[in-house]
Design an enzyme around this catalytic site. Structure first.
Site, PDB file in Angstrom:
ATOM      1  N   ASP A   1       0.873  -1.164   0.000  1.00 39.44           N
ATOM      2  CA  ASP A   1       0.000   0.000   0.000  1.00 39.44           C
ATOM      3  C   ASP A   1       0.919   1.225   0.000  1.00 39.44           C
ATOM      4  O   ASP A   1       2.090   1.145   0.396  1.00 39.44           O
ATOM      5  CB  ASP A   1      -0.940   0.012   1.202  1.00 39.44           C
ATOM      6  CG  ASP A   1      -2.127   0.950   0.958  1.00 39.44           C
ATOM      7  OD1 ASP A   1      -2.060   1.762   0.010  1.00 39.44           O
ATOM      8  OD2 ASP A   1      -3.104   0.896   1.718  1.00 39.44           O
TER       9      ASP A   1
HETATM   10  C1  BGC Z   1      -4.820   3.523   0.059  1.00 40.16           C
HETATM   11  C2  BGC Z   1      -4.947   2.567  -1.114  1.00 40.16           C
HETATM   12  C3  BGC Z   1      -4.766   3.313  -2.401  1.00 40.16           C
HETATM   13  C4  BGC Z   1      -3.415   4.003  -2.385  1.00 40.16           C
HETATM   14  C5  BGC Z   1      -3.122   4.800  -3.627  1.00 40.16           C
HETATM   15  C6  BGC Z   1      -3.534   4.311  -0.013  1.00 40.16           C
HETATM   16  O1  BGC Z   1      -3.490   5.307   0.972  1.00 40.16           O
HETATM   17  O2  BGC Z   1      -4.865   2.816   1.273  1.00 40.16           O
HETATM   18  O3  BGC Z   1      -6.194   1.928  -1.069  1.00 40.16           O
HETATM   19  O4  BGC Z   1      -4.884   2.439  -3.470  1.00 40.16           O
HETATM   20  O5  BGC Z   1      -3.371   4.898  -1.278  1.00 40.16           O
HETATM   21  O6  BGC Z   1      -3.941   5.912  -3.699  1.00 40.16           O
END
Ligand code: BGC
Length: 782
Positions: free
Chosen positions: A233
């Protein structure tokens, strides 16, 4: 791994030197992997998200600054359709928009299990039930991938709260992990073969998911056969070397060099094997080769996508209560009350936020209805004058339609809700309007359950969820009867948040989230413990009625067949649900579990024979391995978990599981009160790890600037500077993007902040801050 590119990727990777290999394991920027055109490695473009595309161009000002895209209903609303075929169409529409915009992999869907009704991100997840979540997520992925675009399922795993999401330790026993929190992921990996999996921010049993060998290698790769790319993530790469060893291929976002340097040191010292780095590089190159490509605007049909969005929104409406006031009588004089009729809440905040193309509003669609704003949509606050105006409008109308919901600032990625209440102003407004006109219909715009203190005083309650850009069109259709509601709750609506079995060992102020309730999540708990709820799992009314009959259970094929008849006067759809009651004894188990479902559309008077194959997983337990539990199961067929219409039995050949003595006298046998640490110890089968709270002298890189600011002037200074600049950028501290940006920067673990900064916060500076917070010299090493 895409077999078409495996050989080519192998040859390319064999020629890359060590530096280039390590660079490949970290993104090039926020949304792209690294390209080596001369070596034949293209860049892969990825974008959120689950309910529409959030494709950001370089230089985007903030999270909301993305290319226009169709905003589909949030997954919580899509889940209320219980319609896998429709969710697959939604996935295909999202995939087609990704192709049109040159995006190779869509970051979604999120399939975390809703453990608490308060998790800020529940609107982005499907259900509290793994079978429902897994079935719908499989459809979503199949839809996206049918267009040639890859899907990245997230957040793997056990990421059911936003509080301390960069450093929370989810402590879970293996059975609960397998049966509840991993089950949907397992279904999707096996049945839809997603191209990517995103590791969660959190720790699982003391090890960050990015570095978690048990999770990523033993389970995901070796057991389930996943051979695609694991990406962290955003900012969630904890230990680059351990992550390679665990099978985590890619750190996102990119921009910095500290992760490569750490991996290089680990290679030199022998704690990381080069073979692991090459293995990751091969998967990554094959994925990029398969999914890199230019934008193809002709790949999508925006008008058709909007129709899909409207269809999902209509099927996602759940009619919670109705005394017959709905559908509205033709020609009824309607008072439309509530600013959300004019400024709808139609999507969640955070990374799934879409720059919608054309947002419908109820007020715009029905200019002939009288209107009173009632409250401020941004805050939910009201005034006496606004209530009086609404009451006057309600008195002069045949029916009052009051639209209320959760303002954006309350429900978003990045932070959890404090309680299940609507803003007090909205509740006061509904109560006053209901007193003025007994024919008051409440429409809810929210992505998670809310308390309904006035429910017995109103004529009908319709949950519109977060319906996406065409949500208001769907709501008007449902109110007027042009669409017959058929949505069913994919999660229980408890009376109060404190009724949830995890209350007390979830969220703030803990650094650890002890999953003490084990498998007793959602309806599995409420139905077993006999705790009354506001609206049960699977509940949802229709403008027609359905009769059930002639249940036959076939033991050989493990199928339940039965008749469903539309006995009302209008066409409608019923989601028939099949639950099983496992044989008594054995491991502590829920009284009932969903084992299958079918959505049937029926004309008035029509009968259909429905066959539902009972899911093997619902007849099995994890006891060191998946074991089918032999014995006699009760088979319950009905319209919700509580509205059971037919009963049958299923004999499953084989042995039962012996009842382990360790549960005797524990909460897991009685479900009375709350599980204690002692109970949890029995469930874990080992001592409960102690929760250490950090302070000056013991802070580490998993702590945030905000936490360290409590005792460190240097961290306070930096945190205030960052907070101040974020607030200035958004101009409104209540703005959800602002709240989330603060939670994800100064509230983020220090290592995550460095990862996300793209080099702006060098690892050395972060180390100096940490040293200062611990009362040491900034240059201290060790
Ligand atoms: C979120 C993800 C997301 C990623 C990119 C993260 O903070 O938890 O779900 O895909 O950011 O935006």
């Amino acid at each position: 791994m895409d077999a078409r590119y495996a050989d080519a990727a192998e040859k390319i990777v064999a020629k890359l030197d060590r530096d280039r290999l390590l660079d490949l394991g970290v993104g090039a920027d926020f949304w792209h992997t690294r390209a080596y055109p001369e070596a034949g490695v293209p860049a892969l473009a990825v974008s959120d998200g689950p309910s529409g595309l959030r494709h950001q161009r370089p230089g985007a000002r903030d999270m909301a600054d993305s290319e226009p895209a169709t905003c589909f209903p949030a997954l919580a609303t899509a889940a209320a359709t219980w319609d896998p075929e429709l969710v697959e169409r939604m996935g295909a529409a999202i995939g087609s928009e990704a192709r049109a915009q040159g995006v190779g992999v869509v970051l979604g869907p999120g399939l975390n299990i809703k453990r608490s009704p308060l998790c800020g991100r529940n609107f982005e997840y499907f259900s509290e039930d793994p079978l429902l979540a897994g079935t719908l997520a499989t459809s979503h992925v199949r839809g996206v991938q049918s267009t040639g675009v890859g899907s990245c399922i997230k957040h793997f795993a056990v990421n059911s709260q936003e509080y301390r999401r960069f450093g929370n330790d989810s402590v879970v026993d293996e059975r609960t992990l397998r049966e509840i929190y991993l089950r949907a992921f397992e279904m999707v990996v096996r049945d839809a073969r997603p191209q990517m999996v995103m590791s969660a921010y959190v720790m699982l049993n003391g090890v960050y998911c990015s570095d978690n060998r048990h999770l990523l290698r033993d389970i995901l790769r070796d057991e389930w056969g996943f051979d695609g790319v694991v990406v962290t993530d955003w900012g969630g790469m904890h230990d680059r070397a351990a992550a390679y060893e665990a099978g985590c291929d890619l750190a996102m976002p990119g921009g910095g060099t500290h992760l490569q340097r750490r991996a290089a040191t680990a290679l030199d010292s022998g704690t990381l094997r080069e073979g692991r780095v090459r293995e990751s590089a091969r998967r990554l190159v094959a994925l990029a080769m398969a999914h890199a490509g230019g934008a193809d605007p002709a790949a999508t049909d925006v008008a058709a996508n909007r129709e899909v969005a409207r269809h999902v929104a209509a099927e996602g409406h759940v009619l919670l209560a109705n005394d017959g006031t709905l559908p509205l009588a033709a020609g009824a004089r309607v008072a439309l009350i509530g600013q959300m009729a004019e400024r709808p809440r139609y999507q969640g905040g955070g990374s799934s936020h879409i720059n919608a193309r054309r947002v419908a509003t109820m007020r715009g669609l029905r200019p002939g209805w009288s209107y009173a704003a009632g409250y401020d949509a941004r805050t939910g606050r009201t005034t006496r004058a606004r209530v009086e105006e609404a009451v006057r409008a309600a008195r002069e109308a045949d029916v009052a339609v009051v639209v209320v919901g959760l303002p954006e600032a309350i429900e978003s990625e990045g932070y959890d809700r404090a309680d299940m209440r609507l803003p007090g102003g909205m509740n006061r407004l509904v109560a006053a309007v209901a007193q003025a006109n007994p024919r008051t219909v409440v429409v809810l715009q929210c992505g998670s359950p809310v308390e309904l203190p006035w429910e017995k005083d109103v004529a009908a309650v319709l949950c519109a969820g977060l319906g996406g850009e065409a949500g208001a069109e769907a709501t008007v259709d449902v109110l007027e009867g042009a669409a017959n509601p058929s949505g069913k709750l994919p999660e229980t609506w408890p009376l109060h948040a404190d009724d949830a079995p995890c209350a007390g060992c979830w969220g703030e102020p803990h650094r650890q989230s002890q999953y003490r309730e084990g498998v007793f999540v959602g309806y599995r708990y409420y139905q077993t413990a006999g705790v009354p709820v506001a609206h049960c799992f699977g509940h949802g009314l229709s403008y027609t009625s359905f009769a059930y009959g002639a249940l036959a259970v076939d033991a050989a094929s493990r199928t339940a067949s039965f008749d469903v008849t539309n006995v009302g006067g209008v066409a409608g759809a019923e989601v028939a649900q099949v639950y099983v009651e496992p044989p008594a004894g054995g491991l502590p188990h829920p009284r009932v579990q969903l084992a299958g479902f079918a959505r049937v559309e029926l004309a008035p008077g029509e009968t259909r024979r429905v066959s539902v194959a009972l899911d093997r997983g619902s007849l099995s337990v994890w006891d060191g391995a998946w074991k089918l539990v032999g014995g006699t199961y009760q088979v319950l067929v009905g319209s919700s978990v509580e509205d059971v219409r037919l009963r049958g039995a299923l004999d499953v050949a084989g042995k039962g599981i012996a009842a382990p003595g360790k549960f005797a006298g524990t909460w897991y046998r009685s479900l009375e009160g709350r599980p204690t640490e002692e109970d949890f110890r029995a469930l874990l089968g080992r001592p409960v790890p102690s929760e250490t709270h950090h302070a000056r002298g013991t802070y580490d890189e998993t702590d945030s600037l905000l936490e360290m600011a409590q005792t460190s002037a240097a961290c306070r200074f930096v945190a205030n500077r960052i907070k101040g600049s974020v607030e200035r950028q958004y101009g409104d501290p209540m703005d959800p993007q602002c709240r989330m940006s603060i939670a994800s920067s100064v509230g983020c673990a220090l290592f995550g902040l460095v990862n996300c900064s793209g080099g702006a916060l060098p690892a050395g500076v972060a180390r100096a801050l940490l040293n200062l917070a611990n009362g040491r010299a900034p240059w201290h090493r060790g």
